[in-house]
Enzyme design. Structure first.
Site, PDB file in Angstrom:
ATOM      1  N   HIS A 208      48.580  18.558  30.005  1.00 10.32           N
ATOM      2  CA  HIS A 208      47.344  17.769  29.937  1.00 10.32           C
ATOM      3  C   HIS A 208      46.697  17.607  31.317  1.00 10.32           C
ATOM      4  O   HIS A 208      45.998  16.630  31.570  1.00 10.32           O
ATOM      5  CB  HIS A 208      47.597  16.376  29.340  1.00 10.32           C
ATOM      6  CG  HIS A 208      48.368  16.391  28.064  1.00 10.32           C
ATOM      7  ND1 HIS A 208      47.797  16.678  26.844  1.00 10.32           N
ATOM      8  CD2 HIS A 208      49.687  16.177  27.818  1.00 10.32           C
ATOM      9  CE1 HIS A 208      48.725  16.632  25.906  1.00 10.32           C
ATOM     10  NE2 HIS A 208      49.875  16.333  26.452  1.00 10.32           N
TER      11      HIS A 208
ATOM     12  N   SER B 280      27.986  28.794  51.362  1.00  7.07           N
ATOM     13  CA  SER B 280      26.792  28.148  50.821  1.00  7.07           C
ATOM     14  C   SER B 280      25.601  28.429  51.735  1.00  7.07           C
ATOM     15  O   SER B 280      25.749  28.491  52.958  1.00  7.07           O
ATOM     16  CB  SER B 280      27.010  26.639  50.706  1.00  7.07           C
ATOM     17  OG  SER B 280      25.784  25.968  50.498  1.00  7.07           O
TER      18      SER B 280
ATOM     19  N   GLU C  44      35.549  32.508  39.959  1.00  7.35           N
ATOM     20  CA  GLU C  44      34.594  31.950  39.003  1.00  7.35           C
ATOM     21  C   GLU C  44      33.906  33.048  38.190  1.00  7.35           C
ATOM     22  O   GLU C  44      33.672  32.899  36.985  1.00  7.35           O
ATOM     23  CB  GLU C  44      33.556  31.110  39.747  1.00  7.35           C
ATOM     24  CG  GLU C  44      34.142  29.827  40.323  1.00  7.35           C
ATOM     25  CD  GLU C  44      33.174  29.071  41.214  1.00  7.35           C
ATOM     26  OE1 GLU C  44      33.528  27.968  41.661  1.00  7.35           O
ATOM     27  OE2 GLU C  44      32.061  29.576  41.478  1.00  7.35           O
TER      28      GLU C  44
ATOM     29  N   LYS D 179      31.153  24.857  53.242  1.00  7.56           N
ATOM     30  CA  LYS D 179      31.635  25.331  51.952  1.00  7.56           C
ATOM     31  C   LYS D 179      32.321  26.699  52.049  1.00  7.56           C
ATOM     32  O   LYS D 179      31.890  27.577  52.768  1.00  7.56           O
ATOM     33  CB  LYS D 179      30.480  25.430  50.945  1.00  7.56           C
ATOM     34  CG  LYS D 179      29.860  24.106  50.558  1.00  7.56           C
ATOM     35  CD  LYS D 179      30.806  23.246  49.727  1.00  7.56           C
ATOM     36  CE  LYS D 179      31.074  23.846  48.347  1.00  7.56           C
ATOM     37  NZ  LYS D 179      29.846  23.924  47.523  1.00  7.56           N
TER      38      LYS D 179
END
Length: 459
Positions: free
Chosen positions: A157, A278, A291, A284
């Site tokens: 979980h 970024s 992704e 970043k």
């Protein structure tokens, strides 16, 4: 050039031609088309349907076309007027060798020809995909061998549950991709029967030797029903299903890496070569490759659902709808191959932060079950032990410490059963090492499992 038209009095409307043509994408299997044609003419000559002179002329011509296409001396253009790769090859052959080229299509139809080409192409691609999955498995084994004692939290979980090792966690994905290889092998075996010689749908009156053709092309034998042979796309649906499962496994793995890469977890450091920045935030470092691989999963699912939907209402035998199988399958294959290669490169360059992983396991009360087991081993009923340790965890949360950091006095205040050896019993090392059943994370057991995996990859 078209392979039909004698009964037509008008040229095909250009819009109709553009909508109907498949050369723009089925040129992808020109090698398979030529290979199938060479086997076909060898069989025709063996059966006395084609002269040996014509056979040799056709084969030489086809080999020349293959060589020129491979070297880019000859190119395929969608606006060349040819309808598909079959008409392109046959038309080019006839231009080069004359009358003999017109005999190439004796005893076959485009229906069994395209069925053959697609099977040959799919079989070749399955072998390539299997090789990429094997490379991924080998990289996972490298990580596992180096991390049989790298402690980390196991989750349920998305909550820290029990201590495991990085090797054990990687082993779960090894099992997934091992099943993927098994599925690919199963599909390859089931599809490996040759449709060539089935004709349009009812075979042919020529005395073909379909078994010989199948042998030349590396099939286990000829298909046994000509109607099914030209209209079967089950093997593509199975492949797209297998590719969807591979994509799902990659997506799950990427999701974990993305989570592990966050500032909150810091379990891994993705190499700069597999990260991006970024345009506005200089601090970043984004896990874009992970992704994208995660995102590509939906694209592969889409191909599977599309083909299932296309096939669901098609009566026997061949129908033009089936032309829709190619772009879907080609795209899914290329997508999965790219994802596998990139993912393997990403994890092979990724840094695992062992100290952070172990601290996370320790501070997440993953050893709470072992504390309860300690009490059970000292005669406390499990349900009572569960409640006692729950109180200890609550105390730790209030104090902002781990179970390992409680004093013995604090332990004994809640239960006098605890002794000094509780600290050894709940150490990460003890918690993991005493889990020695097959499939558990104990280092000795993991090393045995890794050896088993090594043997499997050598087969």
């Amino acid at each position: 050039m078209k392979l039909w038209g004698g009964r037509f009095t008008k040229e095909t409307d250009q819009l109709v031609h553009n909508f109907n043509e498949s050369l723009s994408f089925d040129q992808k299997f020109y090698r398979q088309d030529i290979r199938g044609s060479i086997a076909h003419v060898k069989m025709l000559a063996k059966q006395g349907i084609l002269s040996e002179e014509d056979r040799d002329c056709v084969i030489k011509g086809l080999e020349g076309i293959l060589e020129d296409l491979d070297s880019k001396k000859l190119t395929v253009s969608a606006d060349s007027g040819y309808e598909d790769i079959h008409s392109f090859v046959e038309g080019t052959l006839t231009e080069r060798i004359g009358e003999a080229g017109k005999r190439l299509h004796t005893g076959r139809s485009r229906n069994d020809q395209v069925a053959l080409d697609m099977k040959l192409y799919t079989r070749d691609e399955i072998d390539e995909i299997d090789g990429l999955v094997k490379e991924l498995l080998e990289e996972l084994l490298v990580i596992m061998e180096a991390n049989t004692e790298t402690f980390m939290p196991g989750f349920t979980h998305l909550q820290k549950a029990q201590p495991i090792t990085l090797a054990h966690h990687m082993g779960a994905y090894f099992e997934m991709f091992l099943r993927d290889r098994s599925r690919l092998a199963d599909i390859r075996k089931r599809m490996n029967y040759c449709p060539l010689g089935s004709g349009a749908l009812a075979g042919t009156t020529y005395p073909l030797d379909r078994t010989y053709t199948a042998e030349l092309l590396g099939f286990d034998g000829p298909t046994l029903n000509s109607m099914d042979s030209v209209s079967d796309r089950d093997y593509l649906i199975e492949l797209l299903s297998a590719l969807s499962t591979i994509s799902m496994h990659l997506s799950r793995f990427c999701e974990e890496i993305i989570i592990w890469n966050t500032n909150e977890y810091r379990f891994v450091e993705i190499d700069d070569s597999y990260s991006t920045g970024s345009s506005i935030m200089p601090q970043k470092k984004n896990p874009d490759i992970a992704e994208l691989i995660r995102g590509k999963c939906g694209r592969v699912y889409g191909a599977l659902v599309s083909l299932l939907t296309t096939m669901k209402g098609i009566p026997l035998a061949y129908n033009k709808d089936m032309q829709e199988d190619k772009e879907l399958t080609f795209d899914a294959i290329d997508t999965v191959k790219g994802c596998l290669a990139l993912f393997t490169g990403m994890i092979s360059t990724m840094t695992f932060r062992r100290d952070v992983m172990e601290a996370s396991a320790k501070n997440g009360f993953t050893n709470a079950t072992d504390a309860a087991d300690y009490l059970v081993n000292h005669g406390v009923p499990f349900r009572d032990a569960h409640g006692i340790v729950g109180q200890l965890v609550l105390l730790c949360i209030q104090k902002g410490i781990a179970l390992d950091d409680l004093s013995l006095e604090e332990y004994q205040k809640i239960s006098p059963v605890f002794e000094e050896d509780i600290y050894e019993a709940i150490s990460m090392k003890t918690c993991v090492e005493k889990r020695m059943t097959i499939g558990a994370p104990g280092p000795d057991m993991m090393r045995k499992v890794i050896e088993t995996y090594r043997k499997l990859l050598k087969k």
